[in-house]
Design a protein around this motif. Structure first.
Motif, PDB file in Angstrom:
ATOM      1  N   LEU A  78      -6.825   7.128   1.956  1.00  9.16           N
ATOM      2  CA  LEU A  78      -6.340   8.265   0.907  1.00  9.16           C
ATOM      3  C   LEU A  78      -4.958   7.578   0.755  1.00  9.16           C
ATOM      4  CD1 LEU A  78      -5.329  11.136   1.186  1.00  9.16           C
ATOM      5  CD2 LEU A  78      -4.150  10.713   3.130  1.00  9.16           C
ATOM      6  N   LEU A  79      -4.303   6.808   0.885  1.00  9.10           N
ATOM      7  CA  LEU A  79      -3.258   6.016   0.562  1.00  9.10           C
ATOM      8  C   LEU A  79      -3.827   5.108  -0.680  1.00  9.10           C
ATOM      9  CD1 LEU A  79      -1.126   4.700   4.352  1.00  9.10           C
ATOM     10  CD2 LEU A  79      -0.465   6.591   1.886  1.00  9.10           C
ATOM     11  N   THR A  80      -4.975   4.198  -0.713  1.00 14.22           N
ATOM     12  CA  THR A  80      -5.419   3.974  -2.031  1.00 14.22           C
ATOM     13  C   THR A  80      -5.422   5.037  -3.091  1.00 14.22           C
ATOM     14  OG1 THR A  80      -6.678   2.187  -0.201  1.00 14.22           O
ATOM     15  CG2 THR A  80      -6.557   2.015  -2.347  1.00 14.22           C
ATOM     16  N   LEU A  81      -6.090   5.690  -2.470  1.00 11.66           N
ATOM     17  CA  LEU A  81      -6.407   7.079  -3.694  1.00 11.66           C
ATOM     18  C   LEU A  81      -5.333   6.929  -4.830  1.00 11.66           C
ATOM     19  CD1 LEU A  81      -9.344   8.183  -3.553  1.00 11.66           C
ATOM     20  CD2 LEU A  81      -7.829  10.292  -2.643  1.00 11.66           C
ATOM     21  N   GLY A  82      -3.664   7.153  -4.327  1.00 14.02           N
ATOM     22  CA  GLY A  82      -2.966   7.668  -5.519  1.00 14.02           C
ATOM     23  C   GLY A  82      -3.011   8.692  -5.553  1.00 14.02           C
ATOM     24  N   SER A  83      -2.855   7.977  -7.294  1.00 11.25           N
ATOM     25  CA  SER A  83      -2.754   8.445  -8.229  1.00 11.25           C
ATOM     26  C   SER A  83      -4.296   9.339  -8.659  1.00 11.25           C
ATOM     27  CB  SER A  83      -2.406   7.599  -9.833  1.00 11.25           C
ATOM     28  OG  SER A  83      -3.861   7.009 -10.048  1.00 11.25           O
ATOM     29  N   LEU A 108       4.250  12.839  -9.585  1.00 13.58           N
ATOM     30  CA  LEU A 108       3.738  14.675  -9.370  1.00 13.58           C
ATOM     31  C   LEU A 108       4.844  15.024  -9.715  1.00 13.58           C
ATOM     32  CD1 LEU A 108       1.180  14.385  -6.081  1.00 13.58           C
ATOM     33  CD2 LEU A 108       0.438  14.341  -8.468  1.00 13.58           C
ATOM     34  N   LEU A 151       0.929  -1.515  -0.044  1.00 13.35           N
ATOM     35  CA  LEU A 151      -0.583  -0.112   0.282  1.00 13.35           C
ATOM     36  C   LEU A 151       0.966   1.245   0.221  1.00 13.35           C
ATOM     37  CD1 LEU A 151      -3.277   1.280  -0.002  1.00 13.35           C
ATOM     38  CD2 LEU A 151      -2.850   1.134   2.781  1.00 13.35           C
ATOM     39  N   GLY A 166       2.905   1.668  -3.435  1.00 14.20           N
ATOM     40  CA  GLY A 166       2.055   2.440  -4.392  1.00 14.20           C
ATOM     41  C   GLY A 166       1.718   3.085  -3.860  1.00 14.20           C
ATOM     42  N   TRP A 167       1.101   4.406  -2.868  1.00 14.23           N
ATOM     43  CA  TRP A 167       0.872   5.541  -2.873  1.00 14.23           C
ATOM     44  C   TRP A 167       2.314   5.950  -3.217  1.00 14.23           C
ATOM     45  CZ3 TRP A 167       3.164   8.927   0.811  1.00 14.23           C
ATOM     46  CH2 TRP A 167       2.899   9.773   0.191  1.00 14.23           C
ATOM     47  N   GLN A 222       1.644  21.509  -2.857  1.00 16.40           N
ATOM     48  CA  GLN A 222      -0.382  21.413  -3.031  1.00 16.40           C
ATOM     49  C   GLN A 222      -0.567  20.514  -2.267  1.00 16.40           C
ATOM     50  OE1 GLN A 222      -1.838  21.859  -6.719  1.00 16.40           O
ATOM     51  NE2 GLN A 222      -3.215  23.370  -6.535  1.00 16.40           N
ATOM     52  N   LEU A 255     -12.244  13.894   1.569  1.00 20.16           N
ATOM     53  CA  LEU A 255     -12.150  12.489   1.792  1.00 20.16           C
ATOM     54  C   LEU A 255     -13.787  11.874   1.633  1.00 20.16           C
ATOM     55  CD1 LEU A 255      -8.932  10.545   3.345  1.00 20.16           C
ATOM     56  CD2 LEU A 255     -10.043  10.120   0.605  1.00 20.16           C
ATOM     57  N   ILE A 264      -7.251  14.942  -8.418  1.00 19.78           N
ATOM     58  CA  ILE A 264      -8.612  16.086  -7.116  1.00 19.78           C
ATOM     59  C   ILE A 264      -8.098  17.083  -7.406  1.00 19.78           C
ATOM     60  CG2 ILE A 264      -8.982  16.490  -4.982  1.00 19.78           C
ATOM     61  CD1 ILE A 264      -9.519  12.835  -4.589  1.00 19.78           C
ATOM     62  N   LEU A 265      -6.354  17.612  -7.105  1.00 18.42           N
ATOM     63  CA  LEU A 265      -5.781  18.724  -7.495  1.00 18.42           C
ATOM     64  C   LEU A 265      -6.078  19.207  -8.644  1.00 18.42           C
ATOM     65  CD1 LEU A 265      -2.062  18.115  -6.125  1.00 18.42           C
ATOM     66  CD2 LEU A 265      -4.351  19.482  -4.735  1.00 18.42           C
ATOM     67  N   GLU A 266      -5.813  18.688 -10.136  1.00 14.62           N
ATOM     68  CA  GLU A 266      -6.402  19.398 -10.799  1.00 14.62           C
ATOM     69  C   GLU A 266      -8.002  20.135 -10.683  1.00 14.62           C
ATOM     70  OE1 GLU A 266      -6.054  16.126 -14.019  1.00 14.62           O
ATOM     71  OE2 GLU A 266      -3.766  16.637 -14.045  1.00 14.62           O
ATOM     72  N   ARG A 318       3.357  20.463  -7.634  1.00 17.14           N
ATOM     73  CA  ARG A 318       1.461  19.483  -6.690  1.00 17.14           C
ATOM     74  C   ARG A 318       1.509  18.551  -5.322  1.00 17.14           C
ATOM     75  NH1 ARG A 318      -2.353  20.431 -10.223  1.00 17.14           N
ATOM     76  NH2 ARG A 318      -2.016  20.592 -12.489  1.00 17.14           N
ATOM     77  N   VAL A 332      -4.891  11.267  -6.613  1.00 18.93           N
ATOM     78  CA  VAL A 332      -4.936  12.823  -5.889  1.00 18.93           C
ATOM     79  C   VAL A 332      -4.894  13.410  -6.745  1.00 18.93           C
ATOM     80  CG1 VAL A 332      -3.062  12.798  -4.993  1.00 18.93           C
ATOM     81  CG2 VAL A 332      -4.447  11.937  -4.218  1.00 18.93           C
ATOM     82  N   GLN A 333      -4.188  13.155  -8.028  1.00 13.62           N
ATOM     83  CA  GLN A 333      -3.641  14.397  -9.081  1.00 13.62           C
ATOM     84  C   GLN A 333      -5.335  14.864  -9.664  1.00 13.62           C
ATOM     85  OE1 GLN A 333      -0.362  13.818 -11.746  1.00 13.62           O
ATOM     86  NE2 GLN A 333      -0.206  15.433 -11.981  1.00 13.62           N
ATOM     87  N   ASP A 338       2.467   6.859  -7.164  1.00 17.95           N
ATOM     88  CA  ASP A 338       2.042   7.638  -7.572  1.00 17.95           C
ATOM     89  C   ASP A 338       1.971   9.532  -7.402  1.00 17.95           C
ATOM     90  OD1 ASP A 338       0.126   6.070  -8.933  1.00 17.95           O
ATOM     91  OD2 ASP A 338      -1.831   5.891  -7.443  1.00 17.95           O
TER      92      ASP A 338
END
Lengths: 194, 194
Positions: free
Chosen positions: B160-165, A152, A141, A144-145, A159, A171, B170-172, A156, B167-168, A148
DNA sequence: CTGAAATTTCAGAATTTTCTGAAATATCAG
DNA sequence: CTGATATTTCAGAAAATTCTGAAATTTCAG
């Protein structure tokens, strides 16, 4: 040691800190010195300022190069090697994380995968394997995080880090938007979100 | 060393890994052993399984307790001390991060703040101070982020960690929603967002 | 209290890591 | 090539860390 007081304080501190990170004092001091230096330094410069032997500096620089933490440079008409750290501190952080992952996490993951393939020969081993699987999944986990986030660009990334506590809000928002409300337990069902 | 092969592999690996983390081999091995063990172990158990001296185990356990990494337990009618790691691996991670921050980041921040207060006596010191400020600001950003994330409950943290990629993305989205488009430079102005 | 069990402390031994000086090797201008 | 300069290697010295056994201390049941 022949350094301005302000610089010396920092260099000594990083020498000590190095020890806690499995890096020896001299290597820590060399790196701290290079980090603070405006101009690239050659080995002899470092010898003079830190007051350690030439060979020690040579080995230290070799180690820092193995870690990709210093860049080798040359000045025109001077065949000595000059060393510097990246100007961009974020680049330094990225390298540090990357190298530590390569040296510590990756081999551990390899070992965990191997051990998890084996057949447990007792209840004790079965429990141990279960614990190792927890660790394996945790590392998976986290890496993987990291994979990703590491992609960036710095802007970003900053940010994202600055966002900090607001992350929770996002979330929660995501929950409210995508999860049918009413049941506290609804999470457990984890409806294969795509 | 008297351990099932599967356990031994793991214990030896963490002994070695310990060295890279400024923790000695025995301490690493004790922790690995406790982590894998279903039942809490007493000092004598550890002596038998690792084949090290009783005093070494005593010192190792003391160090692990100083790191808050093991819990001390008692069995009814047995006055020996039993030791165990938390069942929840996330608790272990949280403790590790917290303790390393306390021992490494916090003292470094203190030093940086002190040195940044001083008046630079030369151009060299002025540049060095500038570099130290960069490091200070970086650490501040990272510890600020950590302080926020650390407060999340484990479930949200995993989310949050699973969200991973993603995230970008969401920032965009945030950018598109909140920043006036058209000017690449608009960032520099940084309009005191509240 | 007493004394057996459990734990800690600590001086010195063992081991490991770091550091140095000398020698070897590499590099390159002339 | 040659020799001056730069760098690396490496054996052993120095230093630091880790580990042990013995003694001291603590704890607690009886």
């Amino acid at each position: 040691m022949n350094l301005p007081p302000l610089v010396q304080t920092f260099v000594l501190h990083f020498g000590e800190m190095g020890s806690r990170w499995g890096i020896n004092r001299t290597v820590g001091q060399i790196y701290a010195l290079l980090y603070l230096s405006k101009e690239p330094l050659n080995a002899e410069d470092i010898v003079e300022r830190l007051g350690v032997s030439r060979s020690n500096v040579s080995m230290g620089l070799k180690e820092l190069q193995a870690w990709n933490l210093v860049r080798l440079q040359h000045k025109p008409g001077d065949r000595r090697d000059y060393f510097a750290t990246p100007d961009d501190i974020w680049q330094i952080v990225r390298t540090l994380v990357e190298e530590r992952k390569k040296r510590e996490i990756d081999p551990t993951m390899t070992l965990l995968r191997e051990v998890l393939m084996q057949e447990p020969a007792s209840a004790e081993e079965r429990h141990a394997q279960e614990r190792m699987r927890e660790m394996h999944d945790l590392f998976e986990l986290l890496t993987g995080w990291y994979a990703d986030v590491q992609r960036l660009d710095t802007e970003r990334l900053i940010q994202l880090l600055t966002l900090g506590s607001k992350v929770q809000k996002i979330l929660e928002m995501k929950d409210r938007l995508f999860v049918v409300p009413g049941s506290k337990k609804s999470r457990r069902e984890d409806p294969k979100e795509k």
